[in-house]
Design a protein around this motif. Structure first.
Motif, short mmCIF file in Angstrom:
data_model
loop_
_atom_site.label_atom_id
_atom_site.label_comp_id
_atom_site.label_asym_id
_atom_site.label_seq_id
_atom_site.Cartn_x
_atom_site.Cartn_y
_atom_site.Cartn_z
N TYR A 173 7.90 1.16 -7.73
CA TYR A 173 6.83 2.28 -7.62
C TYR A 173 5.53 2.01 -7.99
CZ TYR A 173 10.63 5.92 -8.11
OH TYR A 173 11.55 6.86 -7.76
N THR A 174 4.73 2.75 -7.11
CA THR A 174 3.12 2.75 -7.73
C THR A 174 3.03 2.91 -8.98
OG1 THR A 174 2.58 4.52 -6.68
CG2 THR A 174 2.53 2.79 -5.25
N SER A 175 1.88 2.69 -9.61
CA SER A 175 1.49 3.00 -11.00
C SER A 175 1.09 4.51 -10.91
CB SER A 175 0.38 2.01 -11.58
OG SER A 175 -0.68 2.01 -10.89
N GLY A 176 0.89 5.20 -9.91
CA GLY A 176 0.57 6.59 -9.97
C GLY A 176 -1.05 6.79 -10.35
N THR A 177 -1.92 5.84 -9.90
CA THR A 177 -3.23 5.92 -10.01
C THR A 177 -3.96 7.13 -9.13
OG1 THR A 177 -3.54 4.15 -8.50
CG2 THR A 177 -3.50 3.49 -10.88
N THR A 178 -3.24 7.38 -8.20
CA THR A 178 -3.61 8.69 -7.18
C THR A 178 -2.69 9.64 -7.27
OG1 THR A 178 -2.84 7.45 -5.43
CG2 THR A 178 -5.20 6.95 -5.72
N GLY A 179 -2.31 9.83 -8.28
CA GLY A 179 -1.20 11.05 -8.42
C GLY A 179 0.09 10.62 -8.83
N LYS A 180 1.13 11.07 -8.61
CA LYS A 180 2.69 10.73 -8.86
C LYS A 180 2.97 9.36 -8.45
CE LYS A 180 3.69 14.35 -11.38
NZ LYS A 180 4.28 14.72 -12.80
N PRO A 181 3.70 8.54 -9.09
CA PRO A 181 3.79 7.37 -8.42
C PRO A 181 4.74 7.45 -7.30
CG PRO A 181 4.24 7.22 -11.14
CD PRO A 181 3.98 8.57 -10.61
N LYS A 182 4.46 6.36 -6.46
CA LYS A 182 5.17 6.60 -5.15
C LYS A 182 6.34 5.52 -5.07
CE LYS A 182 1.68 9.35 -3.60
NZ LYS A 182 0.90 9.00 -5.02
N GLY A 183 7.54 5.96 -4.57
CA GLY A 183 8.41 4.91 -4.47
C GLY A 183 8.69 4.23 -3.27
N VAL A 184 8.86 2.81 -3.25
CA VAL A 184 9.00 1.94 -2.08
C VAL A 184 10.31 1.30 -2.27
CG1 VAL A 184 7.94 0.13 -0.76
CG2 VAL A 184 6.42 1.62 -1.98
N VAL A 185 11.19 1.32 -1.08
CA VAL A 185 12.43 0.69 -0.92
C VAL A 185 12.44 -0.57 -0.09
CG1 VAL A 185 14.99 1.21 -0.27
CG2 VAL A 185 13.62 3.07 -1.18
N TYR A 186 13.09 -1.54 -0.64
CA TYR A 186 13.34 -2.71 0.29
C TYR A 186 14.84 -2.70 0.61
CZ TYR A 186 9.38 -5.35 -2.10
OH TYR A 186 8.18 -6.22 -2.50
N HIS A 187 15.00 -3.21 1.77
CA HIS A 187 16.31 -3.21 2.26
C HIS A 187 16.91 -4.73 2.28
CE1 HIS A 187 14.32 -4.29 5.89
NE2 HIS A 187 13.96 -2.98 6.38
N HIS A 188 18.04 -5.01 2.23
CA HIS A 188 18.57 -6.30 2.06
C HIS A 188 18.09 -7.37 3.32
CE1 HIS A 188 21.95 -6.17 -0.76
NE2 HIS A 188 21.68 -4.74 -0.45
N ARG A 189 17.62 -7.01 4.42
CA ARG A 189 17.50 -7.49 5.62
C ARG A 189 15.71 -7.97 5.29
NH1 ARG A 189 17.52 -8.82 11.09
NH2 ARG A 189 15.37 -8.92 12.09
N GLY A 190 15.05 -7.03 4.81
CA GLY A 190 13.62 -7.31 4.64
C GLY A 190 13.45 -8.17 3.42
N ALA A 191 14.26 -8.14 2.26
CA ALA A 191 14.29 -9.04 1.06
C ALA A 191 14.57 -10.50 1.42
CB ALA A 191 15.20 -8.42 0.08
N TYR A 192 15.56 -10.57 2.30
CA TYR A 192 16.19 -11.87 2.86
C TYR A 192 14.98 -12.42 3.72
CZ TYR A 192 18.87 -15.34 5.74
OH TYR A 192 19.50 -16.25 6.26
#
Length: 282
Positions: free
Chosen positions: A190-209
């Motif tokens: 998640y972002t820290s919410g400095t511009t509103g509610k925190p935004k969630g970001v998802v990594y997938h297995h391929r991207g992390a690899y």
């Protein structure tokens, strides 16, 4: 129109697997089981030991009813349990949500609610914040206390079980499964919410690899690197370096916080472990 290369050449288990950084630790533990993997204060664990603990964590989460695809949060500094969570949680098919330890209870509560966390690993330093955050939730997650030996403050247990006891519930030979689809989520940030509610970001297995391997290439990283954890692992999963160090069979030197005066004094006294790159630890 199909070409000759599209005929009789399908993907099979012999020639194709989904990309996942979970394969990195399996390989390192298999080839370098006696090499040091994690150093934290007086604690030193090998890749073989760390791999077993990660499978125990995955097994224990499953036994506790945490299902594949569900979220497991972590409110931890750079300690061994945080590193193990990067493997143990996804080995159970779950998604790891590393929380920013600098945020207040309101922000943390929002992340736990929005991410639908079913369990959370909590360091005693942040017990008060988590306790406040959880009171705001409609559905309470399983709270797991992580008693870090390097924490010098008062230990306040707020959870149902302590981390080491949880691992003892698990099986080191846990029959884990790699993701059927490399697009499956491995982590939530998640972002820290400095511009509103925190935004969630998802990594997938391929991207992390791919990001983990890219770190090795970009840094021209040697084999068996010794990596001092000053970058928070909660920050974008430490830019995927937990998986990078596993891929390169390196050493994770954990550090609760960066304190130059304390660290310098400890070095002058000769505290800690002596690690040498390229040494034979077999």
């Amino acid at each position: 129109m199909a070409t000759i290369f599209e005929q009789g050449l399908p993907k099979t288990v012999a020639n194709h697997v989904p990309l996942s950084p979970l394969t990195f630790i399996e390989r390192s533990a298999s080839i370098y089981p006696d090499y040091p993997a994690v150093v934290h204060g007086s604690t030193l664990r090998t890749w073989g030991e760390t791999w077993s603990r990660c499978r125990q964590l995955a097994s224990a989460l499953e036994k506790r009813g945490i299902q594949p695809g569900q979220t497991v949060a972590a409110m931890l500094p750079n300690i061994p349990a945080m590193f193990e969570a990067h493997f143990g949680v996804p080995l159970a098919g779950c998604v790891l949500n590393t929380l920013n330890i600098r945020l207040d209870a309101e922000a943390i509560s929002y992340m736990l609610e929005h991410g639908e966390a079913k369990a959370i690993l909590v360091d005693p330093e942040f017990a008060d914040v988590i306790q406040q955050a959880v009171t705001k939730l409609k559905h309470k997650p399983l709270i797991i206390d992580v008693a870090d030996s390097e924490f010098l403050g008062e230990t306040q247990g707020i959870g149902e079980i302590e981390y080491e006891a949880l691992l003892n519930e698990g099986n080191a030979d846990f029959a884990y499964q790699l993701p059927a689809d490399e697009w499956d989520a491995i982590s939530l940030n998640y972002t820290s919410g400095t511009t509103g509610k925190p935004k969630g970001v998802v990594y997938h297995h391929r991207g992390a690899y791919l990001n983990a391997v890219s770190n090795i290439m970009e840094w021209a990283m040697p084999h068996h690197p010794i990596y001092l954890w000053t970058l928070p692992m909660f920050h974008c999963n430490g830019w995927c370096f937990p998986w990078t160090i596993a891929a390169n069979a390196g050493v994770n030197v954990c550090l609760r916080r960066v304190d130059p005066k304390k660290d310098y004094a400890a070095n002058c006294r000769g505290e800690g472990h002596s690690l040498q790159r390229g040494a034979d630890y077999s």
